[in-house]
Design an enzyme around this catalytic site. Sequence first.
Site, PDB file in Angstrom:
ATOM      1  N   SER A  19     -62.641   2.610  54.536  1.00 45.11           N
ATOM      2  CA  SER A  19     -63.096   3.088  53.238  1.00 45.11           C
ATOM      3  C   SER A  19     -62.533   2.190  52.150  1.00 45.11           C
ATOM      4  O   SER A  19     -62.091   1.083  52.414  1.00 45.11           O
ATOM      5  CB  SER A  19     -62.688   4.548  53.066  1.00 45.11           C
ATOM      6  OG  SER A  19     -63.335   5.111  51.963  1.00 45.11           O
ATOM      7  N   CYS A  20     -62.503   2.687  50.928  1.00 44.21           N
ATOM      8  CA  CYS A  20     -62.199   1.828  49.794  1.00 44.21           C
ATOM      9  C   CYS A  20     -60.701   1.646  49.585  1.00 44.21           C
ATOM     10  O   CYS A  20     -59.869   2.219  50.275  1.00 44.21           O
ATOM     11  CB  CYS A  20     -62.835   2.410  48.538  1.00 44.21           C
ATOM     12  SG  CYS A  20     -62.016   3.912  47.980  1.00 44.21           S
TER      13      CYS A  20
END
Length: 545
Positions: free
Chosen positions: A336-337
Amino acid sequence: MLPINNNFSLPQNSFYNTISGTYADYFSAWDKWEKQALPGEERDEAVSRLKECLINNSDELRLDRLNLSSLPDNLPAQITLLNVSYNQLTNLPELPVTLKKLYSASNKLSELPVLPPALESLQVQHNELENLPALPDSLLTMNISYNEIVSLPSLPQALKNLRATRNFLTELPAFSEGNNPVVREYFFDRNQISHIPESILNLRNECSIHISDNPLSSHALQALQRLTSSPDYHGPRIYFSMSDGQQNTLHRPLADAVTAWFPENKQSDVSQIWHAFEHEEHANTFSAFLDRLSDTVSARNTSGFREQVAAWLEKLSASAELRQQSFAVAADATESCEDRVALTWNNLRKTLLVHQASEGLFDNDTGALLSLGREMFRLEILEDIARDKVRTLHFVDEIEVYLAFQTMLAEKLQLSTAVKEMRFYGVSGVTANDLRTAEAMVRSREENEFTDWFSLWGPWHAVLKRTEADRWAQAEEQKYEMLENEYSQRVADRLKASGLSGDADAEREAGAQVMRETEQQIYRQLTDEVLALRLSENGSQLHHS
């Protein structure tokens, strides 16, 4: 299960003689198919199940996990459920028109045949599908995750649940207009979707669309956030992430990723130590996590951050248990980020401190243990608050919401494990008023609930067992005595009061409640005694600002 017998013969009575030709055609074709088996296929077992299904007029046929490379062309015409998952199938034969449920997950299918008109459930995840045939109007649930599908056909109005994670979709399907009463939940995570069609707003507000880890343009994100923030918005809840889903899956050796955090004069020794851990579970993803951690806002802007990480890594190298826990916590952080990496770093620091408390670091420092417990309690409350906030948002990246409360309240709530900066606070949906309300709620609940919580906290129990063995033994004896003498009657009284006597599920729930209440009473009494003694000796206090 019926006895296995591949040599079925037809009973000699008038009924079977009337249709013997039909049976014979099926049996002959299946026997021929069985003789063409490849090494490792369990076609004999498959034929046995086919014949049983036909003779018994069963509506279910289960041929899963038989290592089959193909199916016979003529399946029993009456079946409504077919399960052929976990085989080696590259195609499926013509399907019976009666079929309502098709399970063909984890095969090698590149295409599907025409789908039966009454089909309600299609489960074909983990295949090699590049496209789908027309979907019947009756379809209610569909799982096509982990395929190679680029586009979707028109979705049936009745479709309630769609899972299309990890494909190559470049756009979402059109969502029909009108007040359709169906509550839908669709998953399009980890595809190649760059924009969102306006037709998504046609869905009801009870519906949910998941589009995390897609390369959504900043323009698309801003437009959606603007639309979903409007007081007049009545569309679906949309779950997104600031990640573009394009993280590099390559990773360097674990020892290289670790040594990069240390000064040059220590790197040789550190590399030698960590080389021994290269093959531990999640070592590869932990290596990738360390590299991504170095590119976070905190790593770039926080003084002493590299030294902090290096000190933490030294502790991991000295404890196999802590290392195993930390590798597991970091396992998904690279998917994810940047802010997901930051939140994972918070969780890793919590893991370290709780591990140290359980291992005895604070045995002789009750004040420090209370401070740590207070921080863990505050973080738990913030997680509850973040969870409630997520439910109110229509366009939400859950990671940003959880991290926002921790980061923005780190100083006021003295959260030593929380990073002080995050990259995407602006899309979290967390307002200044939310933060003020959260701080007040944490302090209120801490005032009223912390001592009860602390009395049940695992690390505190570990300290008591080591340092107050006699008191701990007495408390345990008191607990079991109470359970032996009062437990059954208290459960019975609770069930009678609620009118649920004889209900097994209610009895289990009531038993768990009585157990929790008993432990709360015993451990709270023990905690009060020990803290009163220890805090009076060193001048610490239970309540803290």
